[in-house]
Structure formats: C-alpha cells, structure tokens
Design an enzyme around this catalytic site. Structure first.
Site, PDB file in Angstrom:
ATOM      1  N   ASP A  13       0.829  -1.218   0.000  1.00  0.00           N
ATOM      2  CA  ASP A  13       0.000   0.000   0.000  1.00  0.00           C
ATOM      3  C   ASP A  13       0.863   1.268   0.000  1.00  0.00           C
ATOM      4  O   ASP A  13       0.362   2.357  -0.265  1.00  0.00           O
ATOM      5  CB  ASP A  13      -0.976   0.011   1.194  1.00  0.00           C
ATOM      6  CG  ASP A  13      -0.300  -0.029   2.558  1.00  0.00           C
ATOM      7  OD1 ASP A  13       0.945  -0.153   2.621  1.00  0.00           O
ATOM      8  OD2 ASP A  13      -1.009   0.052   3.576  1.00  0.00           O
ATOM      9  N   GLU A  14       2.162   1.113   0.291  1.00  0.00           N
ATOM     10  CA  GLU A  14       3.017   2.302   0.420  1.00  0.00           C
ATOM     11  C   GLU A  14       3.186   3.038  -0.905  1.00  0.00           C
ATOM     12  O   GLU A  14       3.573   4.201  -0.928  1.00  0.00           O
ATOM     13  CB  GLU A  14       4.376   1.921   1.024  1.00  0.00           C
ATOM     14  CG  GLU A  14       4.185   1.193   2.349  1.00  0.00           C
ATOM     15  CD  GLU A  14       5.438   1.008   3.195  1.00  0.00           C
ATOM     16  OE1 GLU A  14       6.413   1.744   3.002  1.00  0.00           O
ATOM     17  OE2 GLU A  14       5.420   0.116   4.054  1.00  0.00           O
TER      18      GLU A  14
ATOM     19  N   LYS B  42       9.022  -0.090  -5.424  1.00  0.00           N
ATOM     20  CA  LYS B  42       7.867  -0.997  -5.579  1.00  0.00           C
ATOM     21  C   LYS B  42       6.894  -0.422  -6.616  1.00  0.00           C
ATOM     22  O   LYS B  42       6.339  -1.157  -7.435  1.00  0.00           O
ATOM     23  CB  LYS B  42       7.148  -1.205  -4.237  1.00  0.00           C
ATOM     24  CG  LYS B  42       7.903  -2.017  -3.214  1.00  0.00           C
ATOM     25  CD  LYS B  42       8.165  -3.465  -3.617  1.00  0.00           C
ATOM     26  CE  LYS B  42       6.921  -4.314  -3.660  1.00  0.00           C
ATOM     27  NZ  LYS B  42       7.256  -5.748  -3.912  1.00  0.00           N
TER      28      LYS B  42
HETATM   29  P1  NAD Z   1      11.276 -10.044   3.508  1.00  0.00           P
HETATM   30  O1  NAD Z   1      12.315  -8.964   3.478  1.00  0.00           O
HETATM   31  O2  NAD Z   1      10.964 -10.709   4.801  1.00  0.00           O
HETATM   32  O3  NAD Z   1      11.684 -11.195   2.484  1.00  0.00           O
HETATM   33  C1  NAD Z   1      12.174 -10.935   1.203  1.00  0.00           C
HETATM   34  C2  NAD Z   1      12.724 -12.224   0.624  1.00  0.00           C
HETATM   35  O4  NAD Z   1      13.189 -11.945  -0.704  1.00  0.00           O
HETATM   36  C3  NAD Z   1      13.917 -12.800   1.397  1.00  0.00           C
HETATM   37  O5  NAD Z   1      13.770 -14.184   1.557  1.00  0.00           O
HETATM   38  C4  NAD Z   1      15.123 -12.468   0.513  1.00  0.00           C
HETATM   39  O6  NAD Z   1      16.182 -13.405   0.640  1.00  0.00           O
HETATM   40  C5  NAD Z   1      14.490 -12.517  -0.875  1.00  0.00           C
HETATM   41  N1  NAD Z   1      15.237 -11.704  -1.838  1.00  0.00           N
HETATM   42  C6  NAD Z   1      15.652 -10.415  -1.692  1.00  0.00           C
HETATM   43  N2  NAD Z   1      16.348 -10.037  -2.783  1.00  0.00           N
HETATM   44  C7  NAD Z   1      16.362 -11.088  -3.640  1.00  0.00           C
HETATM   45  C8  NAD Z   1      16.895 -11.304  -4.938  1.00  0.00           C
HETATM   46  N3  NAD Z   1      17.585 -10.340  -5.556  1.00  0.00           N
HETATM   47  N4  NAD Z   1      16.694 -12.499  -5.530  1.00  0.00           N
HETATM   48  C9  NAD Z   1      16.007 -13.483  -4.894  1.00  0.00           C
HETATM   49  N5  NAD Z   1      15.492 -13.332  -3.670  1.00  0.00           N
HETATM   50  C10 NAD Z   1      15.659 -12.157  -3.045  1.00  0.00           C
HETATM   51  O7  NAD Z   1       9.987  -9.384   2.859  1.00  0.00           O
HETATM   52  P2  NAD Z   1       8.443  -9.572   3.223  1.00  0.00           P
HETATM   53  O8  NAD Z   1       8.078  -8.647   4.323  1.00  0.00           O
HETATM   54  O9  NAD Z   1       8.116 -11.012   3.345  1.00  0.00           O
HETATM   55  O10 NAD Z   1       7.773  -8.999   1.894  1.00  0.00           O
HETATM   56  C11 NAD Z   1       7.563  -9.828   0.757  1.00  0.00           C
HETATM   57  C12 NAD Z   1       6.891  -9.029  -0.351  1.00  0.00           C
HETATM   58  O11 NAD Z   1       5.666  -8.496   0.100  1.00  0.00           O
HETATM   59  C13 NAD Z   1       7.729  -7.841  -0.827  1.00  0.00           C
HETATM   60  O12 NAD Z   1       7.592  -7.739  -2.210  1.00  0.00           O
HETATM   61  C14 NAD Z   1       7.101  -6.649  -0.120  1.00  0.00           C
HETATM   62  O13 NAD Z   1       7.269  -5.467  -0.860  1.00  0.00           O
HETATM   63  C15 NAD Z   1       5.647  -7.082  -0.072  1.00  0.00           C
HETATM   64  N6  NAD Z   1       4.853  -6.534   1.053  1.00  0.00           N
HETATM   65  C16 NAD Z   1       5.305  -6.628   2.340  1.00  0.00           C
HETATM   66  C17 NAD Z   1       4.523  -6.140   3.392  1.00  0.00           C
HETATM   67  C18 NAD Z   1       4.961  -6.272   4.824  1.00  0.00           C
HETATM   68  O14 NAD Z   1       4.284  -5.752   5.719  1.00  0.00           O
HETATM   69  N7  NAD Z   1       6.029  -6.965   5.134  1.00  0.00           N
HETATM   70  C19 NAD Z   1       3.278  -5.557   3.113  1.00  0.00           C
HETATM   71  C20 NAD Z   1       2.857  -5.480   1.777  1.00  0.00           C
HETATM   72  C21 NAD Z   1       3.640  -5.985   0.752  1.00  0.00           C
HETATM   73  P1  TYD Z   2       8.040  -0.893   9.819  1.00  0.00           P
HETATM   74  O1  TYD Z   2       7.756  -2.165  10.565  1.00  0.00           O
HETATM   75  O2  TYD Z   2       9.441  -0.578   9.440  1.00  0.00           O
HETATM   76  O3  TYD Z   2       7.067  -0.887   8.548  1.00  0.00           O
HETATM   77  P2  TYD Z   2       6.746   0.308   7.474  1.00  0.00           P
HETATM   78  O4  TYD Z   2       7.749   1.374   7.630  1.00  0.00           O
HETATM   79  O5  TYD Z   2       6.867  -0.412   6.173  1.00  0.00           O
HETATM   80  O6  TYD Z   2       5.349   0.745   7.788  1.00  0.00           O
HETATM   81  O7  TYD Z   2       7.525   0.319  10.698  1.00  0.00           O
HETATM   82  C1  TYD Z   2       6.177   0.417  11.154  1.00  0.00           C
HETATM   83  C2  TYD Z   2       6.021   1.767  11.827  1.00  0.00           C
HETATM   84  O8  TYD Z   2       6.813   1.769  13.032  1.00  0.00           O
HETATM   85  C3  TYD Z   2       6.528   2.933  11.006  1.00  0.00           C
HETATM   86  O9  TYD Z   2       5.666   4.061  11.206  1.00  0.00           O
HETATM   87  C4  TYD Z   2       7.906   3.214  11.561  1.00  0.00           C
HETATM   88  C5  TYD Z   2       7.771   2.833  13.026  1.00  0.00           C
HETATM   89  N1  TYD Z   2       9.003   2.304  13.658  1.00  0.00           N
HETATM   90  C6  TYD Z   2       9.473   2.875  14.860  1.00  0.00           C
HETATM   91  O10 TYD Z   2       8.871   3.819  15.405  1.00  0.00           O
HETATM   92  N2  TYD Z   2      10.615   2.359  15.420  1.00  0.00           N
HETATM   93  C7  TYD Z   2      11.301   1.319  14.854  1.00  0.00           C
HETATM   94  O11 TYD Z   2      12.358   0.905  15.394  1.00  0.00           O
HETATM   95  C8  TYD Z   2      10.803   0.748  13.637  1.00  0.00           C
HETATM   96  C9  TYD Z   2      11.516  -0.396  12.974  1.00  0.00           C
HETATM   97  C10 TYD Z   2       9.641   1.265  13.081  1.00  0.00           C
END
Ligand code: NAD
Ligand code: TYD
Length: 376
Positions: A135-136, A186
């Site tokens: 969503d970012e 993204k």
């Molecule tokens: P994460 O950082 O936990 O995992 C990313 C994975 O991708 C890792 O296993 C890493 O080894 C692999 N990776 C990174 N670079 C690579 C490359 N060049 N080649 C092959 N593998 C590679 O991320 P996540 O939080 O699980 O997010 C996964 C996806 O979901 C991302 O595309 C992120 O933008 C999207 N997303 C995440 C969130 C969230 O809250 N975490 C929310 C919405 C969307």
């Molecule tokens: P984060 O988990 O990094 O996710 P995103 O930035 O993708 O939303 O952070 C969630 C929220 O928490 C964000 O507003 C930043 C804040 N935050 C802190 O205040 N302290 C921290 O150490 C971290 C990692 C995040």
C-alpha cells in the site's frame, strides 16, 4: 499440472505463502526461488522442506539467464513474485540495492516468463504472473482525526477499538505517490508488471497489501523488534512522536488472500488487501508491552519505561489505510483473525521461538542456512 515459481519464499510473507501452497495443493509443484539475503532464512520452512512437491533454488531474481533456464527446466506455468528488499529504513541508507532488486529483479522475472511462455504453442493461455506489492505506493494519508473516529468499515480483522484516523482510504484507482526509495522502487515494479500486460498481453495481477505481522518476520520491523527488545529489556526506539498510523493484517490472512486471488482474480486487475485495522504506533507499542509482560509473568506496565523517543525517520509517511472492499465484494475474501487475537498469537510465537530469534540476532543463522543449503 501447475508448476509455480514463488520468489522470496524464504522471507517473511513468502514463507507463509509457500507453506500454504505446498500443503494445500500437493498436485502443484512449488519452486521457491530465493537469493537468501540477510532477510531470507530457510529455517522459516523447516516443516515443509522435505515435501515431494517442494523445491528450493538459491538464485538471484536479477540473474535473468538462470531464471529463464529454470522456467524452461521446470515448465513453469505461474509466478507469484514476492522477492524484494522490503525495509524502508534500509532503502533510505542504500537506495541502489532497492532499485536493483525491486525494479531490475522484477523486470528480469517478467522478461524470463515472457520469453519462455511465448515459445509455447498455447503461449499465455493458463499462465499467470502475480506480483505482490504494498500500500506504500499510494503515498501517505493525512491524520485528520488524531484522536480517532469510529471506522466506517470493518472486517473480522478490525480491532475492538474500530478506529480510523482520517476520512480517506487508499483505493485501487488512486494515483501512485510513493515517498521512500522503497515505495518508489515498488511503484516502479508495479508499473513494469502492468506494462507487460498492456504491451505483450501477459496475464498479470497486482495486489497491494497493508502492513503484515505474525511469525517469521525479520526483527528489524516494528513488531518483532519490539517484542524481542521488551523481552530483553532493551530500549524501544519510537520514531518521532509515535503518532504514525499503520493498517495491520495477520500474515496468514494475506497468504489466504494471495491463494484466492491467484486462483480467482481477474487478469490485469489490481486488488487492495487489508483488514480495516488502523493503529497508531504508540498504541501498538503499549499493547505489545502489556502482552509480553503478562505472558512473562512480569508486573503490568513494568516495561513502559523502555519507550525511547528517537529522531524521526526521514520522510516518514503519516498514515496508511487501505480500502479492501473490492476484494471482499468481488472475491468474497474475509480475514480470519481479529487483531487482538493475532497479536496474542504473534507475541506467544516469538516468546516460544527464542532460538529462531537468537540465531538471527546473533548472526549465526547465516551459517545455519548455508550449511542447510550445502547439505541438500
Ligand atoms: P522479507 O524482506 O521478509 O523477504 C524478502 C525475501 O526476498 C527474502 O527471503 C530475501 O532473501 C528474498 N530476496 C531479496 N532479494 C532477492 C533477490 N535479488 N533475488 C532473490 N530473492 C531475493 O519481505 P516480506 O516482508 O516477506 O515482503 C515480501 C513481499 O511483500 C515484498 O515484495 C514486499 O514489498 C511485499 N509486502 C510486504 C509487506 C509487509 O508488511 N512486510 C506488506 C505489503 C507488501
Ligand atoms: P516498519 O515495521 O518498518 O514498517 P513500514 O515502515 O513499512 O510501515 O515500521 C512500522 C512503523 O513503526 C513505522 O511508522 C515506523 C515505526 N518504527 C518505529 O517507530 N521504530 C522502529 O524501530 C521501527 C523499525 C519502526
């Protein structure tokens, strides 16, 4: 028979998607392609690594030749693309890596799928390229109601307090307005995915999800970092005033949405995924302290003094709030878990899996997965 490449399957969300698909669809072949960066951890998949329909391939998504060869070798029918650099703070320090992996890596996946599928007699028929986004990309919403108003929409994931902090929500038709190098990379990758549909007719789908929480999240992100710090009585670095609002969804509910959209979603469509569950950071932090202290048998509120206000993140987006009504309306998706239940489950998981956490925080996990990989 479906052969699905899931990229980033050793990461947080990817590991839940791989687990769901491997267990639910024994007739599919699931190929987890992951570079195993600092964020990739094969220990996240220990319970399914020996399943006959699962294969792990250590590869960089930017390595076009390897990915293209793998598509041919495995006769890949679909891609679910999650691999990415995912942490905003890292993107502020090192934007190049984000452009490389998130933009060039996505392009490499698209082009490899295109070249392989175009050689087949049926071409794109029965194929799918599903790109997971955030969503970012929509930018930031204002905090027009800092005290919170009753949320106009709810789902089962909505917290008991039902708060919204503004009238506006992210809908699928909004113009992209990314602010951080992470969200800019993204957004760019999302545009490439749509361009491959519009230019070549590739059957693509994009989904944009809100913040995820749950087991196996790398402890640089707010929730696992703070749970671990509370446990070890380390300071909790709150950026700015802690007033920023995020919309939180339990990771397994995201994985279930991905499953549904992969099978039933319409080609070229975008779906927002979220549970109408907005929280101010500082309020979540209070819930985390309360929950960890209770589960560890500490006095209520004992660890409140760990809260430490630090310099704000540069360009810190104020509020994210996703409108997921399209997904509910068109595909009948409903999250399964209410936020209070999800947080309880999550805190318990991190407290019960201290070994998983210690490996990561001590750096030993790198050796751990290298050894596991060598032995395969
Ligand atoms: P994460 O950082 O936990 O995992 C990313 C994975 O991708 C890792 O296993 C890493 O080894 C692999 N990776 C990174 N670079 C690579 C490359 N060049 N080649 C092959 N593998 C590679 O991320 P996540 O939080 O699980 O997010 C996964 C996806 O979901 C991302 O595309 C992120 O933008 C999207 N997303 C995440 C969130 C969230 O809250 N975490 C929310 C919405 C969307
Ligand atoms: P984060 O988990 O990094 O996710 P995103 O930035 O993708 O939303 O952070 C969630 C929220 O928490 C964000 O507003 C930043 C804040 N935050 C802190 O205040 N302290 C921290 O150490 C971290 C990692 C995040």
């Amino acid at each position: 028979m479906k052969a699905i490449i899931i990229t980033g399957g050793a990461g947080f969300i990817g590991s839940h998607v791989v687990r769901l698909f491997v267990n639910k669809y024994p007739e599919y072949r699931i190929i987890n392609v992951d570079k195993l960066t600092y964020a990739g951890n094969l220990a996240n998949l220990k319970d399914i690594e020996d399943k006959p329909n699962y294969r792990f391939v250590k590869a960089d998504i930017c390595d076009f030749a390897t990915i293209h060869r793998l598509m041919e070798e495995e006769q890949v029918t679909s891609v679910i693309h999650l691999a990415a650099e995912s942490h905003v703070d890292r993107s502020i320090k090192d934007p190049f890596t984000f452009a490389q992996t998130n933009v060039m890596g996505t392009l490499s996946m698209l082009q490899a799928a295109k070249l392989y599928w175009e050689t087949l007699p049926e071409k794109y028929e029965g194929k799918r390229f599903y790109h997971i986004s955030t969503d970012e990309v929509y930018g930031a919403l204002e905090l027009t109601h800092p005290e919170g108003i009753e949320s106009p929409f709810t789902t089962k994931a909505s917290s008991e307090h039902h708060h919204a902090y503004g009238e506006k929500f992210f809908t699928e038709d909004l113009k992209y307005m990314p602010h951080s190098p992470y969200s800019a990379s993204k957004a760019s990758s999302d545009h490439f995915v749509r361009a491959f549909h519009d230019t070549y007719g590739m059957p693509t789908i994009v989904t944009n999800c809100s913040n995820n929480y749950g087991p196996y999240q790398f402890p640089e992100k707010l929730i696992p970092l703070f749970i671990n710090n509370i446990r070890h009585r380390k300071p909790l670095p709150v950026y700015g005033k802690g007033e920023n609002v995020r919309d939180w969804l339990y990771v397994e509910d995201h994985a279930r949405a991905i499953d549904l959209i992969f099978h039933k979603g319409a080609i070229a469509e975008t779906y927002n995924i979220g549970g109408f569950n907005e929280w101010k950071n500082i309020d979540i932090i209070h819930v985390l302290i309360k929950t960890v202290d209770r589960l560890l048998g500490r006095k209520e509120g004992e660890d409140l003094d760990l809260i430490t206000y630090v310099t704000d993140r540069a360009g810190h987006d104020m509020r994210y709030a996703i409108d997921s009504r399209k997904l509910q309306r068109e595909l009948g998706w409903e999250p399964s878990l209410q936020f209070e239940e999800g947080i309880e489950k999550t805190v318990r998981w991190y407290l019960d899996n201290q070994e998983w956490m210690d490996r990561i925080t001590s750096g030993e996990y790198e050796k751990y997965y290298e050894d596991m990989y060598k032995n395969r």
